[in-house]
Each structure stands twice: as structure tokens, then as C-alpha cells.
Scaffold this motif. Structure first.
Motif, short mmCIF file in Angstrom:
data_model
loop_
_atom_site.label_atom_id
_atom_site.label_comp_id
_atom_site.label_asym_id
_atom_site.label_seq_id
_atom_site.Cartn_x
_atom_site.Cartn_y
_atom_site.Cartn_z
N CYS A 159 4.91 5.31 12.38
CA CYS A 159 6.16 5.30 11.45
C CYS A 159 7.23 5.92 11.75
N SER A 160 8.30 5.38 11.73
CA SER A 160 9.60 6.42 11.71
C SER A 160 10.14 6.70 10.50
N LEU A 161 10.40 7.84 10.40
CA LEU A 161 10.92 8.65 9.16
C LEU A 161 12.32 8.94 9.49
N HIS A 164 6.43 8.86 -3.67
CA HIS A 164 5.62 8.01 -2.51
C HIS A 164 6.50 7.05 -1.87
N VAL A 165 5.82 6.56 -0.71
CA VAL A 165 6.44 5.58 -0.33
C VAL A 165 5.45 4.20 -0.26
N MET A 166 5.94 3.28 -0.56
CA MET A 166 5.21 1.91 -0.52
C MET A 166 5.57 1.14 0.77
N LEU A 167 4.61 0.71 1.42
CA LEU A 167 4.69 -0.13 2.60
C LEU A 167 4.42 -1.37 1.81
N LEU A 168 5.26 -2.52 1.95
CA LEU A 168 5.41 -3.58 1.17
C LEU A 168 5.11 -5.07 2.42
N GLN A 169 4.31 -5.83 2.00
CA GLN A 169 3.95 -7.04 2.77
C GLN A 169 3.31 -6.65 4.14
N THR A 170 2.11 -6.04 3.90
CA THR A 170 1.47 -5.56 5.09
C THR A 170 1.33 -6.73 6.30
N SER A 173 10.15 3.14 8.56
CA SER A 173 9.73 1.88 9.19
C SER A 173 8.76 2.00 9.86
N CYS A 174 7.83 0.96 9.56
CA CYS A 174 6.46 0.90 10.03
C CYS A 174 6.08 -0.49 10.69
N PRO A 175 5.48 -0.67 11.97
CA PRO A 175 5.20 -1.93 12.31
C PRO A 175 4.24 -2.52 11.56
N ALA A 176 3.45 -1.85 10.78
CA ALA A 176 2.10 -2.47 9.77
C ALA A 176 2.83 -3.18 8.63
N ALA A 177 4.26 -3.04 8.22
CA ALA A 177 4.47 -3.61 7.03
C ALA A 177 5.85 -4.12 7.26
N ASN A 178 6.28 -5.26 6.55
CA ASN A 178 7.70 -5.99 6.62
C ASN A 178 8.72 -5.00 6.07
N PHE A 179 8.67 -4.40 5.12
CA PHE A 179 9.45 -3.39 4.31
C PHE A 179 8.79 -2.22 3.78
N SER A 180 9.66 -1.26 3.43
CA SER A 180 8.98 0.27 2.83
C SER A 180 10.08 0.26 1.59
N GLU A 181 9.82 0.84 0.41
CA GLU A 181 10.35 1.46 -0.31
C GLU A 181 10.07 2.65 -1.07
N LYS A 182 11.01 3.70 -1.16
CA LYS A 182 10.67 5.11 -2.01
C LYS A 182 10.54 4.97 -3.22
N VAL A 200 0.93 -1.04 0.01
CA VAL A 200 -0.05 -0.08 -0.11
C VAL A 200 0.73 1.13 -0.01
N PRO A 201 0.39 2.52 -0.47
CA PRO A 201 1.22 3.70 -0.64
C PRO A 201 0.93 4.22 0.63
N LEU A 202 2.01 4.94 1.30
CA LEU A 202 1.92 5.63 2.48
C LEU A 202 2.01 7.20 1.88
N LEU A 203 1.27 8.11 1.93
CA LEU A 203 1.37 9.33 1.57
C LEU A 203 1.29 10.42 2.47
N MET A 204 1.86 11.58 2.28
CA MET A 204 1.92 12.32 3.41
C MET A 204 2.48 13.82 2.75
N THR A 205 2.39 14.98 3.51
CA THR A 205 3.20 16.09 3.40
C THR A 205 4.27 16.35 4.15
N ILE A 206 5.37 16.61 3.71
CA ILE A 206 6.65 17.08 4.65
C ILE A 206 7.03 18.53 4.10
#
Length: 155
Positions: A135-137, A117-123, A74-83, A54-60
Motif C-alpha cells: 500500500c502507498s501511504l 484506522h483506515v478502511m479498505l473499501l470494496q476489496t 492507496s492499495c491495489p487490493a481495494a477500490n477505495f480507502s477512508e480514514k 476491511v480495516p487496515l491496521l498498523m503502527t506509525i
């Protein structure tokens, strides 16, 4: 690098609508006062299935006079993330993994499905509407920030 098919385009359009619905529900990062970076409107779409991407979307927003870059998520809801970024060369748009997402000096960037965007992989769990998680950024200059992410149903 896979092309974005018709189903993905429909999903991206739904995600854009969800971002608009989420609109003014601003969620700031847990950064202390005087922090140069502020994160708001962090959200992911509802997912009735575990193990999906799933995509993780936000404004920075960067209040510093120096540019920064988002290096890791890094998010506990997913195994991995990719930018990711979306390349729009000849043919269909295609997502491409990147090392970092640039955050302009004295400016802001909004992460969107059709751009950076950031993709959270394998929720690791079902993502139900109304749920939240942190999530930790990790940024190149600002260091580590925590942000609260909302699960919403794109309209």
C-alpha cells in the motif's frame, strides 16, 4: 454515520485478538534510512469474499520533532480507502470518516478498529491468510511511503 452493531463489535474484538496474534511480526515501510516515519505491523483480516470493506491496521512511529498526518492510502487490493475515527458520544460508538489521521511528533500511533484506522473499501480480491500486498501511504510532511500489508486470520 452508522452505529456499530453487535456483529461489528464481535468483529472488532476478533480483529483486536488478531493484532495480538500478529504481535511481533514487525513489517517496516520501504522507507530509506533516516526516514522520519516508520510503519510496522500493517495487516488486514482474512476475507473470503470480494467486494467487502476491511480495516487496515498498523503502527506509525514518528522520529521527527514535528507532527505529521496520514492523508491518503492507496492499495491495489481495494477500490477505495477512508480514514476513520470512532466517536464515543451518547449511545453506541459510531465510525466517522475524517480527512487525516494525526501522527504525533516524537511518538507513535497504532491504528485500531475502535480508534483511528483506515478502511479498505470494496476489496478487489479474496484476502487469504498469508497473502501480502503493498500500500502507498501519503503523509503531509514525510510524503509517500510504501508498506507491505499482511493478511491474517484474527483469533
Amino acid at each position: 454515520m452508522a452505529a456499530i452493531g453487535a456483529a461489528r463489535r464481535r468483529y472488532l474484538n476478533a480483529a483486536q485478538a488478531g493484532a495480538l496474534a500478529f504481535g511481533l511480526a514487525n513489517v517496516s515501510a520501504f522507507a530509506g534510512e533516516g526516514q522520519a516515519l516508520q510503519v510496522s505491523n500493517a495487516w488486514v483480516p482474512v476475507s473470503d469474499t470480494q467486494g467487502v470493506d476491511v480495516p487496515l491496521l498498523m503502527t506509525i512511529k514518528n522520529q521527527s520533532t514535528e507532527a505529521d498526518a496520514l492523508l491518503r492510502v492507496s492499495c491495489p487490493a481495494a477500490n477505495f480507502s477512508e480514514k476513520h475515527t470512532v466517536d464515543r458520544g451518547e449511545g453506541a460508538p459510531a465510525m466517522r470518516a475524517i480527512k487525516s489521521i494525526p501522527v504525533p511528533a516524537a511518538g507513535e500511533i497504532t491504528l485500531k478498529p475502535e480508534a483511528y484506522h483506515v478502511m479498505l473499501l470494496q476489496t478487489r480480491q479474496v484476502l487469504a491468510e498469508g497473502d501480502t500486498f503493498s500500500c502507498s501511504l501519503m503523509f503531509q510532511k514525510a510524503g509517500k511511503l510504501e508498506t507491505e500489508v499482511h493478511v491474517i486470520r484474527p483469533r
